[in-house]
Design a protein around this motif. Sequence first.
Motif: not given
Length: 703
Positions: A658-671
């Motif tokens: 679940g934490a990996l899926c959360e990280a993948e989803a947020a990876s485009e938030d470069v700021e």
Amino acid sequence: MRAAVADDPRFLVSRSPGRVGFYRNFERALELAPPDARYVAMADQDDAWYPEKLATLLREIGDAQLVYSDARVIDRRGRLISDTYWSRRRNNHSDLLSLLVANAVTGAASLFRAEVLEDALPFPPAQFAHFHDHWVALTALARGDIAFVDRPLYDYVQHGQAALGHAAATRMPRLRSRLGALRRDRRERVRMWRLHYFVDGCRLLQYATILDMRCGPRMTRTKRRSLRRFLRVDRRASPLVRLALRGLRELVGRPQTLGAEWMLFRAFAWRRLLAASARNRPSGRLRMDAVPPPALDPQPGRRVPRDPAARTVAEKIAPLTLAVRDDAPPRVNVLIPTMELEHFFGGYIAKLNLARRLAERGARVRIVTVDPVGPLPRDWRRRLESYAGLAGLFDRVEVGFGRESQGLEVSRSDRFVATTWWTAHGARHALEALGGSRFLYLIQEYEPFTFPMGTFAALARESYRFPHVALFSSELLRDYFRRHQIGVYAGDAAAGDRESAAFENALTPIDPPAAAELAGRRPRQLLLYARPESHAARNMYELGVLALSRALEQGAFDGWSLHGIGTVGPGRRVDLGGDAELRLLPRSGQADYASLLRQHDVGLALMYTPHPSLVPLEMASAGMLAVTNSFENKTAAALGEISSNLIVGEPTIEGVAGALCEAEAASEDVERRVRGAAVRWSRDWDESFDDRLLDRLSSFLET
């Protein structure tokens, strides 16, 4: 002793500036013999000489170079054990080879002509387990004859801790024991042959070589031929066969050399097998370890189990051999396991940086290894100094190889820093020997968690009960000890706080990322901290792989490149199911490691212990969203205070997935990733071990 002899001119009291051991002490004493003395007798023991001992020996020496007598054997209370020293073994004072392989002349029983010292001094180098009386007897027999008085002239007191007492000196292994040895593990038997070659075979070759150089021209032809034949045993087959035949003789009647020839036969046979099995390139069929054992002078009388597993533990926690000197400078000894470049991770960088900072504060610091150290490359110092904070380290600190040393020079004011649980055992033993009180314990993990529940875990936990002050590698780890009342926190928390301090391991320096750099990276890349080795079980490699596979099942990381780092083995690919695979990258240096982190977007680094692993923090500082696990007080809130790039999951497959899926989803938030790269953690070792902390450590060490 000085008070006892007072001003009596017959006595000279000479105190060595340091402990040099009985072998070198006898050498010193013999060098002090008056030049006009005609005869010399050695008396260091508490044995009871009969009033007529010296007069009888002087009368019986005749033309011999040395004379010795029999002895009664008694215990410390004066009770008779044996009315002769030779109850189990035949005496020998005429066969040079028999005397070489098994000494029969005890120093307490002997008297010799002063001229013997012309060839006996200086003693041979003491890298082996030498005995002074053996060497003096060999020298005397090489020069001429040895005489024997066949009646006791003193009472030999047998102590349980004697270096080589009557029981050990006259014990012949029974045939049943020899046959039982054949049932031992084959590798263990070969290991013992190797040990006997280096410890016994090379010791006697050294004796024989020096004896031939000093006395060869004056020996009788028979003695010279016997000695030189033995010197060829390492190169020719015929002397080896003679050793075996002499060994057979020991099985009939009362033995003379206690089967020493059999032991030497196996030792030199091992040497020939080694030569026969050597190849110009690696071979998987027959491999023999040719490296000498770490110590060529095993402590006489020390009981070490033959069982390989038990022996491994015993050797790991065995006390270091210390040479206490009154004139030695006081040192701070930082005890580390070994110098092994392959396993040089962040924990070692912390240990060596602590040594550097203590040295910069004016302490005389020595890094001491407590495990055997294998061959090191010529540039090992330069390679270690290439790590962060360690430039010029070896210009400031000394290095001592504890297990390879015949005696580590110390003063009674030396202080010790333990850095692992077994170095804590070593520090405790050293302080007991020196009369010290407590050591500084650098604690970078709750170490029982690094082993299966068993002997190592129990001994690791025991180490926290030794008298020490603690230096924890994070406040989170310190808090775990406080909560569970471990070590310095076994009493009340306030006392533990007074007896401890904490620091932060400096992160690997990584240039902060730019938003444009993060946004433009394609394809996205994931990096798993993958340590499949058994010694790194706390990094939960299997759980990480399973969680990543579960995240892939749920549609995460489609089109991503998946990599792993951390293994000490060669690079390879790990099947994750379906068409997905993880490529394990080979180990790299610290600078290349920093560059590699900046090339990835999501990291996965697990640690099933209270210590916050440095890897997820370094991943976060490189602009990655770093997934890690919780553990008791290592909560999402606690780690979030360090960096918003840390995403924490429960240590379960579903929790980490679940934490990996959360990280993948947020990876485009470069700021977010750029902000989170400002990790609130030390990035410089001088900051980690700042002056305020070193003031506390100095006060700990001074007390």
